[in-house]
Enzyme design. Structure first.
Site, PDB file in Angstrom:
ATOM      1  N   HIS A 111     -13.217   3.131   3.154  1.00 37.57           N
ATOM      2  CA  HIS A 111     -12.435   4.220   2.583  1.00 37.57           C
ATOM      3  C   HIS A 111     -13.391   5.278   2.008  1.00 37.57           C
ATOM      4  O   HIS A 111     -14.594   5.059   1.920  1.00 37.57           O
ATOM      5  CB  HIS A 111     -11.500   3.702   1.491  1.00 37.57           C
ATOM      6  CG  HIS A 111     -10.306   2.996   2.038  1.00 37.57           C
ATOM      7  ND1 HIS A 111     -10.154   1.631   1.963  1.00 37.57           N
ATOM      8  CD2 HIS A 111      -9.219   3.463   2.684  1.00 37.57           C
ATOM      9  CE1 HIS A 111      -9.010   1.296   2.539  1.00 37.57           C
ATOM     10  NE2 HIS A 111      -8.426   2.382   2.992  1.00 37.57           N
ATOM     11  N   TYR A 114      -0.678  -0.529  10.355  1.00 37.92           N
ATOM     12  CA  TYR A 114      -0.898  -1.194   9.064  1.00 37.92           C
ATOM     13  C   TYR A 114       0.320  -1.003   8.166  1.00 37.92           C
ATOM     14  O   TYR A 114       0.810  -1.954   7.539  1.00 37.92           O
ATOM     15  CB  TYR A 114      -2.145  -0.584   8.412  1.00 37.92           C
ATOM     16  CG  TYR A 114      -2.438  -1.057   7.030  1.00 37.92           C
ATOM     17  CD1 TYR A 114      -3.010  -2.309   6.804  1.00 37.92           C
ATOM     18  CD2 TYR A 114      -2.173  -0.259   5.913  1.00 37.92           C
ATOM     19  CE1 TYR A 114      -3.293  -2.744   5.520  1.00 37.92           C
ATOM     20  CE2 TYR A 114      -2.447  -0.690   4.634  1.00 37.92           C
ATOM     21  CZ  TYR A 114      -3.012  -1.929   4.436  1.00 37.92           C
ATOM     22  OH  TYR A 114      -3.297  -2.374   3.166  1.00 37.92           O
ATOM     23  N   LYS A 158       2.938  -3.696   6.361  1.00 41.16           N
ATOM     24  CA  LYS A 158       3.167  -3.753   4.908  1.00 41.16           C
ATOM     25  C   LYS A 158       4.651  -3.567   4.578  1.00 41.16           C
ATOM     26  O   LYS A 158       5.173  -4.185   3.641  1.00 41.16           O
ATOM     27  CB  LYS A 158       2.314  -2.707   4.191  1.00 41.16           C
ATOM     28  CG  LYS A 158       0.832  -3.064   4.171  1.00 41.16           C
ATOM     29  CD  LYS A 158       0.598  -4.295   3.311  1.00 41.16           C
ATOM     30  CE  LYS A 158      -0.855  -4.682   3.181  1.00 41.16           C
ATOM     31  NZ  LYS A 158      -1.046  -5.939   2.434  1.00 41.16           N
ATOM     32  N   SER A 163       0.850  -1.182   0.000  1.00 40.56           N
ATOM     33  CA  SER A 163       0.000   0.000   0.000  1.00 40.56           C
ATOM     34  C   SER A 163       0.888   1.235   0.000  1.00 40.56           C
ATOM     35  O   SER A 163       2.002   1.211   0.545  1.00 40.56           O
ATOM     36  CB  SER A 163      -0.844  -0.013   1.277  1.00 40.56           C
ATOM     37  OG  SER A 163      -1.277   1.290   1.578  1.00 40.56           O
ATOM     38  N   SER A 164       0.378   2.316  -0.565  1.00 41.43           N
ATOM     39  CA  SER A 164       1.201   3.537  -0.632  1.00 41.43           C
ATOM     40  C   SER A 164       1.343   4.202   0.743  1.00 41.43           C
ATOM     41  O   SER A 164       2.143   5.119   0.897  1.00 41.43           O
ATOM     42  CB  SER A 164       0.606   4.527  -1.625  1.00 41.43           C
ATOM     43  OG  SER A 164      -0.697   4.885  -1.228  1.00 41.43           O
ATOM     44  N   CYS A 165       0.599   3.724   1.754  1.00 43.69           N
ATOM     45  CA  CYS A 165       0.752   4.333   3.083  1.00 43.69           C
ATOM     46  C   CYS A 165       2.039   3.897   3.776  1.00 43.69           C
ATOM     47  O   CYS A 165       2.328   4.318   4.886  1.00 43.69           O
ATOM     48  CB  CYS A 165      -0.463   4.070   3.958  1.00 43.69           C
ATOM     49  SG  CYS A 165      -0.591   2.378   4.445  1.00 43.69           S
TER      50      CYS A 165
HETATM   51  P1  GDP Z   1      -6.535   7.493   3.684  1.00 40.83           P
HETATM   52  O1  GDP Z   1      -6.105   7.746   2.272  1.00 40.83           O
HETATM   53  O2  GDP Z   1      -5.737   6.443   4.367  1.00 40.83           O
HETATM   54  O3  GDP Z   1      -6.588   8.778   4.475  1.00 40.83           O
HETATM   55  O4  GDP Z   1      -7.985   6.848   3.625  1.00 40.83           O
HETATM   56  P2  GDP Z   1      -9.515   7.272   3.501  1.00 40.83           P
HETATM   57  O5  GDP Z   1     -10.007   6.803   2.189  1.00 40.83           O
HETATM   58  O6  GDP Z   1     -10.216   6.739   4.694  1.00 40.83           O
HETATM   59  O7  GDP Z   1      -9.586   8.870   3.583  1.00 40.83           O
HETATM   60  C1  GDP Z   1      -9.163   9.698   2.536  1.00 40.83           C
HETATM   61  C2  GDP Z   1      -9.575  11.147   2.825  1.00 40.83           C
HETATM   62  O8  GDP Z   1     -10.981  11.299   2.593  1.00 40.83           O
HETATM   63  C3  GDP Z   1      -9.303  11.652   4.258  1.00 40.83           C
HETATM   64  O9  GDP Z   1      -8.840  12.988   4.185  1.00 40.83           O
HETATM   65  C4  GDP Z   1     -10.710  11.607   4.869  1.00 40.83           C
HETATM   66  O10 GDP Z   1     -10.845  12.539   5.945  1.00 40.83           O
HETATM   67  C5  GDP Z   1     -11.570  12.001   3.693  1.00 40.83           C
HETATM   68  N1  GDP Z   1     -12.990  11.630   3.785  1.00 40.83           N
HETATM   69  C6  GDP Z   1     -14.047  12.454   3.524  1.00 40.83           C
HETATM   70  N2  GDP Z   1     -15.198  11.831   3.736  1.00 40.83           N
HETATM   71  C7  GDP Z   1     -14.904  10.555   4.111  1.00 40.83           C
HETATM   72  C8  GDP Z   1     -15.697   9.410   4.435  1.00 40.83           C
HETATM   73  O11 GDP Z   1     -16.924   9.445   4.439  1.00 40.83           O
HETATM   74  N3  GDP Z   1     -15.030   8.261   4.752  1.00 40.83           N
HETATM   75  C9  GDP Z   1     -13.656   8.208   4.750  1.00 40.83           C
HETATM   76  N4  GDP Z   1     -13.064   7.050   5.051  1.00 40.83           N
HETATM   77  N5  GDP Z   1     -12.888   9.278   4.459  1.00 40.83           N
HETATM   78  C10 GDP Z   1     -13.489  10.434   4.135  1.00 40.83           C
END
Ligand code: GDP
Length: 321
Positions: A179, A136, A140, A107-109
């Protein structure tokens, strides 16, 4: 012609099922899969027993405990424990069974929170990680290092691909633990049905993310796995054997949210709840190495979102509470 027996670990997950769709079209491959009830990948004895007599030629390690920012933040022990166990068990058992080829999906994280963007493969382990998903990410990173170590010590050909944020069919559409894309597809869809005037998105909307449709990820995975060893090694550093997989294009979360609203057909307002975390400010991969190995993505974000929304509509019975 004898078929190659290919084990896809995690074939019910979003990425594993896309790899299975990809490989199922091939006449030269016999797919081997096990559900988690049939084979618990966190259990070493079961994994060793499976590999000892399954006659596997190649492994795609797509099994993982995954989740969005909230799930990672609230279940850190599950995320580090389960991922480490699955990686250690599968990679070591594959080695014991004399399996020469394996593809590990990361994963890119794994990259530092403040890495220079777009992130090259060699920024790994040059800075602190994003705290919301550090457990996590550490698991990875261990997976990459396992592959590299078995290559160095035993001459294995275990490759690693690091996808950017993925989305598509079979994603987790849970309202909180998902996500951003599946979470918001569901929230916008339900708001549209209920006639709500507003949908709440998390954070400031300012973070930037890159998204890749999962069928593109599966195609890239198969492409990398099947490159000749000579071509693969001439494009990778033996100590940094992983390859980024992404589009090389990103957008703000606000732009993403607006595009999802459009695809779903929600016409109300959008409010950002800044009490929720933003996560890392930007996550964009440098995909030069992937391009030099002959692969680029084909599904645009809008088309991918339309396909994902279509899949959600066709399968939404399973998401009703
Ligand atoms: P990340 O890439 O590991 O941060 O994974 P996420 O997909 O959970 O979040 C991506 C970004 O989308 C973050 O800045 C979240 O705060 C934003 N975000 C906005 N609305 C949502 C939501 O409903 N669910 C999630 N998971 N993230 C959200």
């Amino acid at each position: 012609m004898e078929k190659k027996r290919v084990f896809v670990a995690g074939h019910r997950g979003m990425v594993g099922s896309a790899i299975v769709r990809q490989l199922a079209q091939r006449g030269d491959i016999e797919l081997v899969t096990r559900t988690s009830t049939e084979l618990d990948l966190t259990d070493q004895a079961s994994v060793n027993a499976f590999f000892a007599d399954a006659h596997i030629d190649e492994v795609y390690l797509a099994a993982a405990k995954v989740g969005g920012i909230l799930a990672n933040n609230t279940q850190p022990a599950e995320f580090i424990y389960q991922n480490l166990m699955m990686e250690c068990n599968v990679i070591h058992a594959a080695h014991l069974a004399d399996i020469q080829k394996l593809l590990f999906l990361g994963s890119s994280c794994i990259y530092p929170k403040f890495a220079e963007q777009p992130m090259q493969e060699n920024v790994l382990l040059t800075g602190v990680l994003e705290p919301t998903n550090e457990p996590y990410a550490v698991a990875k990173i261990a997976g990459i290092k396992l592959c590299e170590s078995y290559n160095r010590q035993y001459g294995r050909d275990y490759r690693s691909v690091m996808p950017t944020n993925l989305y598509g069919p079979q994603d987790n559409f849970h309202p909180e633990n998902s996500h951003v894309i599946p979470g918001l597809i569901r929230r916008f869809h339900e708001a549209k049905l209920e006639g709500n005037s507003e949908v709440v998105a998390w954070g400031s909307g300012r973070p930037m993310r890159e998204f890749l449709y999962v069928d593109d990820m599966a195609a890239a995975s198969v492409h990398i796995m099947e490159l000749s060893k000579g071509i693969y090694q001439s494009n990778t550093d033996p100590m940094l054997g992983h390859i980024n997989v992404g589009t090389g294009v990103d957008c703000t979360i606000r732009e993403l949210v607006e595009t999802i609203a459009k695809v779903v057909g929600f016409e109300g307002g959008i409010r950002f709840d800044t009490s929720k975390p933003d996560g890392t400010p930007r996550k964009l991969l440098n995909v030069d190495r992937l391009a030099s190995l002959g692969w680029t993505y084909s599904v645009s974000l809008e088309v991918g979102l339309e396909k994902t929304y279509r899949w959600f509509l066709d399968n939404q019975d399973q998401f009703r509470a």
